[in-house]
Scaffold this motif. Structure first.
Motif, PDB file in Angstrom:
ATOM      1  N   LEU A 188      46.871   8.227 -26.385  1.00 33.81           N
ATOM      2  CA  LEU A 188      45.965   8.927 -26.266  1.00 33.81           C
ATOM      3  C   LEU A 188      45.522   9.981 -25.309  1.00 33.81           C
ATOM      4  CD1 LEU A 188      43.548   6.186 -27.854  1.00 33.81           C
ATOM      5  CD2 LEU A 188      44.836   7.983 -29.319  1.00 33.81           C
ATOM      6  N   PRO A 189      44.966  11.263 -25.364  1.00 33.64           N
ATOM      7  CA  PRO A 189      44.577  11.815 -24.098  1.00 33.64           C
ATOM      8  C   PRO A 189      44.030  11.076 -23.110  1.00 33.64           C
ATOM      9  CG  PRO A 189      44.206  13.018 -26.196  1.00 33.64           C
ATOM     10  CD  PRO A 189      44.348  11.653 -26.429  1.00 33.64           C
ATOM     11  N   ILE A 190      44.373  11.480 -21.755  1.00 33.51           N
ATOM     12  CA  ILE A 190      43.634  10.943 -20.564  1.00 33.51           C
ATOM     13  C   ILE A 190      42.308  11.688 -20.487  1.00 33.51           C
ATOM     14  CG2 ILE A 190      43.543  10.666 -18.112  1.00 33.51           C
ATOM     15  CD1 ILE A 190      46.714  10.205 -18.389  1.00 33.51           C
ATOM     16  N   TYR A 191      41.228  11.278 -20.339  1.00 36.89           N
ATOM     17  CA  TYR A 191      39.932  11.788 -20.374  1.00 36.89           C
ATOM     18  C   TYR A 191      39.880  12.904 -19.209  1.00 36.89           C
ATOM     19  CZ  TYR A 191      37.650   9.237 -16.445  1.00 36.89           C
ATOM     20  OH  TYR A 191      37.372   8.755 -15.333  1.00 36.89           O
ATOM     21  N   HIS A 192      40.258  12.820 -18.231  1.00 37.63           N
ATOM     22  CA  HIS A 192      40.134  13.795 -17.007  1.00 37.63           C
ATOM     23  C   HIS A 192      41.287  14.055 -16.290  1.00 37.63           C
ATOM     24  CE1 HIS A 192      35.416  13.256 -16.382  1.00 37.63           C
ATOM     25  NE2 HIS A 192      35.844  14.260 -17.196  1.00 37.63           N
ATOM     26  N   THR A 193      41.659  15.070 -16.001  1.00 40.46           N
ATOM     27  CA  THR A 193      43.057  15.532 -15.333  1.00 40.46           C
ATOM     28  C   THR A 193      43.089  14.938 -13.926  1.00 40.46           C
ATOM     29  OG1 THR A 193      42.562  17.478 -16.181  1.00 40.46           O
ATOM     30  CG2 THR A 193      44.337  17.787 -14.703  1.00 40.46           C
ATOM     31  N   ASN A 194      41.876  14.707 -13.319  1.00 36.87           N
ATOM     32  CA  ASN A 194      41.714  14.303 -11.952  1.00 36.87           C
ATOM     33  C   ASN A 194      42.346  12.689 -11.835  1.00 36.87           C
ATOM     34  OD1 ASN A 194      39.291  12.949 -12.288  1.00 36.87           O
ATOM     35  ND2 ASN A 194      38.429  14.480 -10.822  1.00 36.87           N
ATOM     36  N   VAL A 195      42.250  12.007 -12.998  1.00 40.27           N
ATOM     37  CA  VAL A 195      42.865  10.747 -12.522  1.00 40.27           C
ATOM     38  C   VAL A 195      44.389  10.643 -12.799  1.00 40.27           C
ATOM     39  CG1 VAL A 195      40.696   9.534 -13.615  1.00 40.27           C
ATOM     40  CG2 VAL A 195      42.568  10.195 -15.092  1.00 40.27           C
ATOM     41  N   MET A 196      45.105  11.718 -13.271  1.00 39.74           N
ATOM     42  CA  MET A 196      46.358  11.464 -13.252  1.00 39.74           C
ATOM     43  C   MET A 196      47.129  12.711 -12.323  1.00 39.74           C
ATOM     44  SD  MET A 196      47.271  14.862 -14.691  1.00 39.74           S
ATOM     45  CE  MET A 196      49.035  14.496 -15.165  1.00 39.74           C
ATOM     46  N   MET A 197      46.187  13.375 -11.298  1.00 39.87           N
ATOM     47  CA  MET A 197      46.951  14.307 -10.533  1.00 39.87           C
ATOM     48  C   MET A 197      45.848  14.645  -9.372  1.00 39.87           C
ATOM     49  SD  MET A 197      47.862  18.083 -11.781  1.00 39.87           S
ATOM     50  CE  MET A 197      48.621  19.209 -10.748  1.00 39.87           C
TER      51      MET A 197
END
Length: 310
Positions: A188-197
């Protein structure tokens, strides 16, 4: 354009708790069996200790109190509703959860002006909420200011068309992809980009395993490498300890620091730490309650201020 700033805005919580409206697609949030007043008191302790650590190294932290009447459990994460830019522009963003929309407060802008910053224009994207379209600030989009690129992992909180519109308005080249996490056996999509990068001046900390599409992954890697960024990879389990949710800031004498939570720091390997420390020192602080109930970490708590001085 500078990539990192020495000034951030932080909001001290008054009604912090697990937000039931964001839990539907923030899979990092967990319920804990503790009264809300106790959760808020613990969050305030973590917040104050964190601010003290940042100020100790000369980072300019502007702390604004949350509005007690607004009942905004996630106000501690201001980077989702606003971003401040070097040319004096301010962007205000459409938010997925209705109770988060009350976090947007005019007095924040007055406070920054009183602190000596100049606001030229306010670009307001919030009317997109009427159509159920969202783009949650620098949670959804990661700005490589120096190279004029914006990275965005699409999700229910990051709409592609609105992201492209932002890039046109602010003159960024869009790098779009989808990042997934495994929830109950499903991707499922990660809610925010800034938790994976995390994008720093000379490096990027990124969980490449979340970008399932090989072409998209290759495209992200190419953009980072072509801009001379060292890629420091983290695993999905490290991402779940908020190892992607970091922010580089400048302290006294323009010294760069990478800011993260204790959980994120503890999850890193010796090799990853030494790669980061080639570029800058690490500052970490315990944010256990905030991470568990809020589903966000150190980076989410800091809205960078790039505005010019008046």
């Amino acid at each position: 354009m500078q990539q990192i700033t020495n000034t951030i805005l932080m909001i001290r919580p008054i009604n912090f708790r697990m937000n039931e409206q964001t839990a539907v697609n923030n899979y990092f949030q967990e319920t804990i069996d503790v009264k809300n007043a106790e959760i808020n008191a613990k969050a305030q302790e973590e917040f104050d200790a964190f601010v003290a650590k940042l100020r100790q190294v000369g980072i300019n932290v502007i702390v604004e109190q949350d509005d007690v009447l607004a009942d905004t459990p996630d106000s501690i994460f201001p980077n989702n509703w606003v971003s401040f830019h070097e040319n004096g522009d301010v962007a205000i963003y459409p938010m997925f959860a209705e109770n988060r929309r009350k976090e947007r407060r005019e007095e924040i802008f007055v406070r920054l002006e009183n602190e000596g910053f100049k606001i030229e224009n306010i670009i307001d994207y919030t009317s997109a909420e009427d159509e159920g379209i969202f783009l949650e600030g620098t949670g959804s989009l990661l700005l490589d200011r120096a190279n004029g690129k914006a990275y965005c992992a699409l999700s229910p909180r990051a709409d592609e068309e609105l992201f492209i519109e932002f890039c046109e308005d602010f003159d960024y080249f869009p790098v779009v992809f989808t990042a997934n996490q495994t929830v109950d056996g499903k991707r499922l999509p990660i809610y925010h980009t800034n938790v994976m990068m995390c994008l720093a001046e000379n490096f990027a900390v990124i969980c490449l395993d979340t970008i399932d599409d090989k072409k998209e992954r290759k495209n992200v890697i190419q953009h980072l490498k072509s801009d001379g960024k060292e890629i420091i990879e983290i695993t999905e389990s490290q991402m779940h300890q908020f190892a992607g949710n970091m922010l580089q800031l400048k302290g006294a004498n323009n010294t760069p620091y990478l800011i993260m939570s204790k959980a994120a720091h503890d999850s890193l390997t010796a090799s990853q730490i030494s790669k980061i420390e080639k570029h800058c020192e690490i500052i970490s602080s315990s944010l256990e309650t905030i991470e568990t109930c809020g589903g966000g970490s150190a980076r989410c708590m800091m809205a960078e201020v790039f505005l010019p001085r008046a």
